[in-house]
Design a protein around this motif. Structure first.
Motif, PDB file in Angstrom:
ATOM      1  N   LEU A   1       2.457  10.044  -0.082  1.00 41.42           N
ATOM      2  CA  LEU A   1       2.153   9.752   1.083  1.00 41.42           C
ATOM      3  C   LEU A   1       3.326  10.395   1.950  1.00 41.42           C
ATOM      4  O   LEU A   1       4.412  10.030   1.717  1.00 41.42           O
ATOM      5  CB  LEU A   1       2.025   8.258   1.458  1.00 41.42           C
TER       6      LEU A   1
ATOM      7  N   HIS B   1      -3.515   8.067   8.516  1.00 44.02           N
ATOM      8  CA  HIS B   1      -3.133   8.010   6.976  1.00 44.02           C
ATOM      9  C   HIS B   1      -4.395   7.192   6.645  1.00 44.02           C
ATOM     10  O   HIS B   1      -4.013   5.962   6.457  1.00 44.02           O
ATOM     11  CB  HIS B   1      -1.863   7.431   6.872  1.00 44.02           C
TER      12      HIS B   1
ATOM     13  N   SER C   1       0.875  -1.090  -0.016  1.00 43.18           N
ATOM     14  CA  SER C   1      -0.012   0.084  -0.065  1.00 43.18           C
ATOM     15  C   SER C   1       0.892   1.289   0.038  1.00 43.18           C
ATOM     16  O   SER C   1       0.667   2.196  -0.678  1.00 43.18           O
ATOM     17  CB  SER C   1      -0.969   0.052   1.243  1.00 43.18           C
ATOM     18  N   ARG C   2       1.894   1.531   0.923  1.00 40.30           N
ATOM     19  CA  ARG C   2       3.071   2.119   0.915  1.00 40.30           C
ATOM     20  C   ARG C   2       3.504   2.316  -0.608  1.00 40.30           C
ATOM     21  O   ARG C   2       3.719   3.757  -1.097  1.00 40.30           O
ATOM     22  CB  ARG C   2       3.933   2.108   1.639  1.00 40.30           C
TER      23      ARG C   2
ATOM     24  N   LEU D   1      -3.759   5.346   3.128  1.00 46.13           N
ATOM     25  CA  LEU D   1      -2.920   3.843   3.387  1.00 46.13           C
ATOM     26  C   LEU D   1      -3.524   2.818   4.060  1.00 46.13           C
ATOM     27  O   LEU D   1      -3.505   1.796   3.679  1.00 46.13           O
ATOM     28  CB  LEU D   1      -1.568   4.373   4.207  1.00 46.13           C
TER      29      LEU D   1
END
Length: 614
Positions: free
Chosen positions: A33, A99, A25-26, A102
């Motif tokens: 992000l 976040h 996901s990062r 994320l």
């Protein structure tokens, strides 16, 4: 594979999935992000630990995923969502910010990979495990009536069982919302009206009625449609047997004649019966008979202190004694047997004196109509004198409640058997007026499966190839099962105030010829092959039976499905006169006297006295 090894593999694979989900996901979010590596590492560690904690809490590692369904999917959803929520809480605590993008992508990946890894086992089992469709042996094409949860369960069982002899090819359901849908690849092709067409079109050889909660009346209607086809019809167990754990929903069985009675069984007042029976001394006469033995079984379930089994046939008494000892021998119920004749007044007094019962269920009687027509003196001895002896002994020794089993043939009787049972009713109703014992009678119709029932006779005739012999095409009778009849007896004892004649609302009467046809069809034969022969009404028989005569009817029920009769005229002096004289009478005169008394007509003696006085 051992449980520890299986859990270890699951934990390792889940750990890889969780770490992969958050770091992938990062990677997807890239430079958009703005999140320090330290915060990402803390979030990943929190997500990993919380996933394992919630997996233990919701027993995710204990599921058999080869059989997973929506229930397991919901557990996966809870574990993943709560883990993401824990990671969000940690982010808020460490950096003061959550976040969301994320965590959203991580939730999607986490859910997809955890759920996918689990359900892959189910998919593998469904696709590659041997099942009924891949078995070398040919399967019987089967139609399932009922596309609900029970029908779906049966279909799944048949599809994935290599031993199954049936192959489900279609559902039938009257719910129009189900039409043209497919369940596990099996189409819902119509409703009950289209049954015959579907069976011919799909070449069906077996039918399973998969609606456990179906009423008997509805079952009867559906079975009649099935009987018009050549397919064999089976049924799921009754819903109460499934709920109680006696049988599994997958245990289909042949339809039985009891299923087709078109009436629902009477429900019991458990508290009332418990108060009457539990911890008490209970005596059952005729305890070895079909009704008496079932009363013993049901009484024993309420845990009396002592259960006395009284009968004159040693083999039948021994059989029920052994059965009860096997079932209840480890409980605090004393099972006592007594062999004796009701006609022996001294013996009855001795038995009542020795045991001092609180409740007596009097089931002993001669019940066979044609035999009693030929032996009226024996009917008097057993049904009238025997009842009088047992009732007087009960009264003298402080019995609280005496329940006598009677019959619908006691109403406007045309037979010796019915007449003697009516006189027995009069005797206990008269005793009730002068005794502290509560005396009541219970009337019901024919009992399926009893020794005097027509069902065993019909079955033997079918086994021999027919024909099935029915006395008359218009002969009708009320029917109930042995357990239901016995429940009514227990309920009557609990409700007794004294002097009542309790009668069960037995639903619609059944034509004997229809019963014969159903038994022929249930045996897998056709009426044309076996045949039905009409032999004529036997002595003492009526075309139909009544449960109350016009002078006895109470419109109101005293309990669901139970009526109570009004007290009719009691001709006790005339009964005593009969008992003094009956041994000196020939059979024809005795029969006439019995019927005159039971129907409240003038007896021959009374008519003679009137003529002399005039």
């Amino acid at each position: 594979m051992t449980y520890f090894k299986r859990v270890s593999i699951s934990m390792v694979s889940d750990s890889l999935i969780v770490i992969s989900a958050i770091f992938f996901s990062r990677f997807l979010l890239g430079v958009s992000l703005d999140m320090p590596d330290t915060s990402l590492a803390i979030s990943a560690l929190t997500l990993l630990l919380s996933h394992h904690v919630f997996s233990v809490v919701f027993r995710l590692y204990q599921k058999a995923w080869a059989y997973a369904s929506t229930g397991e999917l919901i557990i996966v959803l809870k574990c993943v969502t709560y883990s993401i929520a824990a990671a969000a809480a940690m982010q808020l605590a460490v950096s003061g910010d959550i976040h969301i993008r994320l965590l959203t992508i991580t939730w999607l990946l986490h859910m997809t990979m955890i759920g996918g890894s689990r359900f892959a086992l189910r998919i593998f089992k469904d696709m590659f495990a041997p099942d009924a469709n891949r078995s070398a042996a040919p399967k019987k094409r089967t139609l399932i009536i009922g596309a609900g949860s029970a029908g779906t369960m049966i279909a799944r069982q048949l599809l994935h069982s290599a031993e199954a002899e049936l192959q489900p090819v279609a559902f039938i359901d009257d719910n129009v919302k189900m039409r043209d849908l497919h369940i596990m690849g099996i189409p819902v092709v119509g409703g009950i009206p289209s049954l015959g067409h579907v069976i011919r079109e799909l070449d069906i050889s077996n039918i399973i009625i998969a609606i456990p909660s179906l009423s008997r009346k509805s079952l009867h209607a559906i079975y009649q449609e099935c009987a018009k086809t050549d397919a064999k019809t089976q049924i799921l167990p009754m819903i109460e047997d499934i709920v109680s754990g006696k049988v599994s929903v997958s245990q289909v069985r042949d339809v039985q004649v009891e299923d087709l009675l078109g009436r629902e069984p009477v429900e019991l007042d458990i508290a009332g019966i418990s108060e009457c029976v539990t911890g008490k001394v209970v005596l059952v006469t005729g305890a070895g008979g079909s009704i008496g033995s079932e009363i013993c079984r049901q009484v024993a379930a309420f845990k009396p202190r002592t259960l006395v089994l009284l009968g004159h046939g040693e083999n039948s008494i021994y059989a029920i004694e052994m059965e009860l000892l096997d079932l209840y021998g480890d409980q605090e119920i004393q099972i006592v047997t007594e062999i004796g004749e009701l006609q022996d007044a001294d013996k009855m007094m001795s038995i009542m004196s020795a045991h001092r019962p609180d409740v007596v269920y009097h089931a002993a009687a001669h019940k066979h109509v044609p035999l009693m027509e030929r032996n009226p003196e024996e009917a008097v001895k057993n049904n009238v004198i025997g009842t009088m002896n047992a009732a007087k002994a009960a009264s003298k020794h402080g019995v609280s409640t005496f329940v006598m089993i009677s019959t619908d043939k006691a109403v406007n009787p045309t037979s010796v058997m019915g007449a003697t049972k009516r006189l027995a009713e009069m005797i206990i109703q008269d005793l009730d007026q002068s005794s502290l014992t509560r005396f009541v009678a219970v009337r019901f119709g024919n009992v399926l499966g009893s020794r005097g029932s027509v069902i065993p006779l019909f079955k033997k005739q079918i086994e021999k190839g027919g024909p099935v012999k029915v006395t008359h095409p218009d002969m009708i009778r009320y029917f109930m099962t042995i357990p239901e009849a016995s429940r009514l007896v227990l309920q009557a004892g609990a409700m007794a105030q004294g002097g009542e004649v309790f009668v069960l609302d037995m639903g619609e009467p059944v034509k004997i010829v229809d019963l014969a046809r159903n038994l022929i069809l249930l045996s897998g034969n056709t009426v044309e092959d076996i045949g039905i022969e009409f032999t004529g009404i036997r002595p003492g028989e009526k075309l139909f039976e009544e449960l109350l005569n016009e002078n006895e009817v109470h419109e109101q029920k005293v309990y669901p499905k139970i009526y109570i009769g009004k007290k009719a005229e009691l001709r006790i002096e005339q009964i005593h006169e009969l008992l003094r004289e009956f041994e000196s009478l020939d059979k024809a005169m005795l029969r006439e006297w019995l019927l005159d008394l039971a129907n409240n007509r003038l007896t021959a003696t009374e008519r003679q006295l009137i003529m002399l006085s005039s």
